[in-house]
Design a protein around this motif. Structure first.
Motif, short mmCIF file in Angstrom:
data_model
loop_
_atom_site.label_atom_id
_atom_site.label_comp_id
_atom_site.label_asym_id
_atom_site.label_seq_id
_atom_site.Cartn_x
_atom_site.Cartn_y
_atom_site.Cartn_z
N THR A 1 27.63 -11.09 -26.65
CA THR A 1 27.18 -10.95 -27.95
C THR A 1 25.84 -9.96 -28.28
N PRO A 2 26.04 -9.64 -29.35
CA PRO A 2 24.83 -8.90 -29.68
C PRO A 2 23.57 -9.55 -29.40
N LEU A 3 23.35 -10.97 -30.04
CA LEU A 3 22.18 -11.46 -29.62
C LEU A 3 21.86 -11.79 -28.20
N ALA A 4 22.84 -12.04 -27.29
CA ALA A 4 22.51 -12.15 -25.93
C ALA A 4 22.06 -10.85 -25.26
N THR A 5 22.75 -9.69 -25.71
CA THR A 5 22.43 -8.23 -25.32
C THR A 5 20.93 -8.07 -25.77
N ARG A 6 20.51 -8.25 -27.11
CA ARG A 6 19.18 -8.24 -27.26
C ARG A 6 18.22 -9.02 -26.40
N LEU A 7 18.46 -10.11 -26.38
CA LEU A 7 17.74 -10.93 -25.42
C LEU A 7 17.51 -10.54 -23.96
N TRP A 8 18.71 -9.84 -23.38
CA TRP A 8 18.53 -9.40 -22.22
C TRP A 8 17.60 -8.11 -22.16
N GLY B 1 0.72 -1.21 0.09
CA GLY B 1 0.02 0.02 0.09
C GLY B 1 0.91 1.33 0.15
N ARG B 2 2.12 1.18 -0.07
CA ARG B 2 2.88 2.33 -0.18
C ARG B 2 2.76 3.04 -1.72
N TYR B 3 2.87 4.39 -1.53
CA TYR B 3 2.81 5.18 -2.95
C TYR B 3 4.23 5.06 -3.26
N THR B 4 4.43 4.21 -4.31
CA THR B 4 5.74 3.96 -4.92
C THR B 4 5.85 4.28 -6.37
N VAL B 5 6.98 4.87 -6.67
CA VAL B 5 7.24 5.38 -8.24
C VAL B 5 8.76 4.83 -8.50
N ALA B 6 8.96 4.09 -9.57
CA ALA B 6 10.12 3.62 -10.16
C ALA B 6 10.78 4.50 -11.07
N VAL B 7 12.01 5.15 -10.82
CA VAL B 7 12.73 5.72 -11.70
C VAL B 7 13.80 4.80 -12.17
N ASP B 8 13.73 4.65 -13.73
CA ASP B 8 14.82 3.87 -14.23
C ASP B 8 16.15 4.57 -14.35
N THR B 9 17.36 4.20 -14.05
CA THR B 9 18.46 4.92 -14.08
C THR B 9 19.41 4.40 -14.97
N LEU B 10 19.08 3.36 -15.76
CA LEU B 10 19.86 2.54 -16.68
C LEU B 10 20.04 3.28 -17.98
N PRO B 11 21.16 3.97 -18.29
CA PRO B 11 21.23 4.74 -19.44
C PRO B 11 20.92 3.92 -20.93
N ASP B 12 20.55 4.79 -21.77
CA ASP B 12 20.11 4.26 -23.16
C ASP B 12 21.28 3.55 -23.80
N GLY B 13 20.99 2.33 -24.36
CA GLY B 13 21.99 1.65 -25.02
C GLY B 13 23.19 1.14 -24.23
N LEU B 14 22.77 0.90 -23.08
CA LEU B 14 23.83 0.35 -22.34
C LEU B 14 23.88 -1.10 -22.31
N ALA B 15 25.00 -1.96 -22.21
CA ALA B 15 24.87 -3.02 -22.38
C ALA B 15 24.90 -3.69 -20.81
N PRO B 16 24.27 -4.94 -20.80
CA PRO B 16 24.17 -5.50 -19.23
C PRO B 16 25.47 -5.62 -18.54
N PRO B 17 25.45 -5.51 -17.32
CA PRO B 17 26.54 -5.65 -16.31
C PRO B 17 27.11 -6.87 -16.38
N ALA B 18 28.19 -7.28 -17.04
CA ALA B 18 28.85 -8.60 -16.73
C ALA B 18 30.47 -8.54 -16.89
N ARG B 19 31.04 -9.47 -16.47
CA ARG B 19 32.50 -9.50 -16.47
C ARG B 19 33.17 -9.73 -18.00
N SER B 20 32.43 -10.39 -18.77
CA SER B 20 32.85 -10.99 -19.91
C SER B 20 32.02 -10.08 -21.00
N GLN B 21 32.45 -10.26 -22.22
CA GLN B 21 31.87 -9.25 -23.33
C GLN B 21 30.49 -10.10 -24.06
#
Length: 452
Positions: A401-408, A379-399
């Motif tokens: 692939t474009p297909l994996a990034t698209r699925l993410w 019942g809390r009045y909640t607003v979520a603010v998305d702070t992920l920059p546009d076009g940013l890849a998912p955080p990971a230690r390894s690189q």
């Protein structure tokens, strides 16, 4: 994301006092060694070969060394780092300096001083040594100026100084001084929310509430009752009805705004105030802007970290709270631990039922979505603010692939869709007016009658 390493510019700190002497260690230089070696060699050859000219040739070296060493220094130099203590903001000018003092009665022939600097404090010529002269019982300063590149706690120093005296025949071991701490506050992005708050719980403030009381918002006209003020009498209605009527108003109250910072992970690379922004950069700068806006309106603002540390700042109002918020934001760090649960440090019972909860989250961790769902269900009045920059890849230690990034990305969009279906408004941070439409919907839902 790992913190940038400090550039190595000075040797590590050493013990400057010689054991048992209680004074600084002055060591001979190579010049003194060459002078003694050359004098001894000429004297030995002159005596062995019976040549007086070789003895006379080595005499000036011996006499010069003796005259230079007749008065030896006893005190080490004093190195001090000075820097601005004023309110520093990202991109602002930084003025620092190195001061070398000579407390001895012997002049220093040459002083070489060098300092470290944080990579986010860009001082001109700070990565090179400075050669200066310091007279006896005097001091010399080296001025350094530059800009602060990023918010946080940074350091100028430590600094090291090496002194040559007695015509360069003696040198003091490096004198290392401690670093000078600098606090660089985040730049405040423009933000303004003109919509009403969903709930106002305080006694006085700038927000219209649904409760009658002293305020500026007209709620209607009602018959006069004992205790009503005479200035509230509506004479037009009173003359028409032949009975006294007063204008009823809604009370103006303050509200509590809770800024909940999701620090479960970091994504992106910070480029400073003029470069690319990471998730933490966007989170900290947006938090400073939202806090400044609501504190100027007289509301109470509190902060809470969603992470293992679960740091919390109690709600308060005024300029003092704003400075406390900025100081609190300097210690925001990404929580890279992989512990399973944070419920022991965070729960819906920690949030006031009348507070507007603004959750700044990149939504890259499944626990963040679960936390938003729990807050909304409570019942809390909640607003979520998305702070992920546009076009940013998912955080990971390894690189990835474009297909994996698209699925993410597709999976993340599905999470956002499910949150909206469960009544969690999600908006991307875009500065001024980012929360207006969302706050309007939340205020409309809050004003609707609730079922029992």
């Amino acid at each position: 994301m790992t913190e940038p390493r400090i550039r190595l510019a000075v040797p590590p700190a050493q013990d400057l006092d010689e054991p048992g002497t209680g004074g600084p260690a002055w060591v001979p230089t190579r010049a003194l060694g060459r002078s003694v070696l050359l004098t001894g060699l000429l004297l030995v050859l002159g005596v062995a070969l019976g040549r007086v000219d070789l003895v006379l040739l080595g005499a000036p070296f011996a006499i010069g060394a003796a005259m230079a060493l007749r008065r030896m220094p006893r005190s080490a130099p004093e190195v001090t780092i000075t820097a601005d203590e004023e309110y520093l903001v990202e991109g602002g000018e930084v003025h620092a300096g190195l001061t070398v003092a000579n407390p001895d009665v012997i002049d220093y022939d040459l002083v070489v001083v060098r300092t470290r600097t944080s990579p986010w404090i860009d001082l001109e010529n700070a990565d090179r040594p400075f050669a200066i002269e310091v007279a006896s019982d005097n001091w010399t300063a080296v001025e350094l100026s530059g800009k602060a590149g990023r918010w946080g706690r940074h350091e100028v120093g430590p600094a090291a100084a090496r002194v040559a005296a007695c015509s360069g025949l003696l040198a003091c071991r490096p004198v290392v001084t401690e670093a000078h701490a600098l606090r660089v506050y985040p730049v405040t992005e423009p933000f303004a929310a003109v919509e009403a708050m969903p709930a106002a719980a305080g006694l006085v403030g700038n927000h219209r509430s649904r409760r009658p009381g002293e305020g500026g918002e007209l709620a209607g006209v009602r018959p006069f009752a004992p205790g009503d003020r005479l200035r509230r009498i509506d004479w037009r209605v009173s003359l028409r009805t032949r009975d006294l009527h007063v204008a009823a108003t809604l009370s103006d109250r303050d509200a509590e705004v809770l800024l909940l910072l999701d620090v479960l992970g970091e994504a992106g690379v910070s480029g400073g105030v003029n470069g690319s922004a990471s998730v933490l950069d966007t989170t900290v700068r947006a938090s400073a802007a939202i806090a400044e806006h609501y504190l100027k309106r007289g509301d109470r603002v509190s902060l809470l970290e969603y992470g293992a540390n679960a740091r919390r700042l109690r709600p308060a109002t005024g300029r003092r709270q704003y400075l406390t918020v900025l100081e609190w934001l300097l210690d925001v760090k990404a929580d890279s631990a992989d512990e399973a649960a944070y419920e022991h440090a965070f729960g819906a019972h920690h949030v006031s039922p009348d507070a507007l909860v603004v959750v700044l989250t990149p939504l890259v961790d499944p626990r963040s979505a679960d936390m938003l769902a729990r807050l909304t269900q409570s019942g809390r009045y909640t607003v979520a603010v998305d702070t992920l920059p546009d076009g940013l890849a998912p955080p990971a230690r390894s690189q990835w692939t474009p297909l994996a990034t698209r699925l993410w990305r597709i999976e993340r969009d599905n999470v956002l869709g499910r949150l909206r279906e469960h009544g969690v408004p999600v908006v991307t941070w875009a500065g001024a007016g980012s929360l207006d439409l969302v706050l309007r919907d939340v205020a409309r839902l809050a004003s609707a009658p609730r079922g029992r």
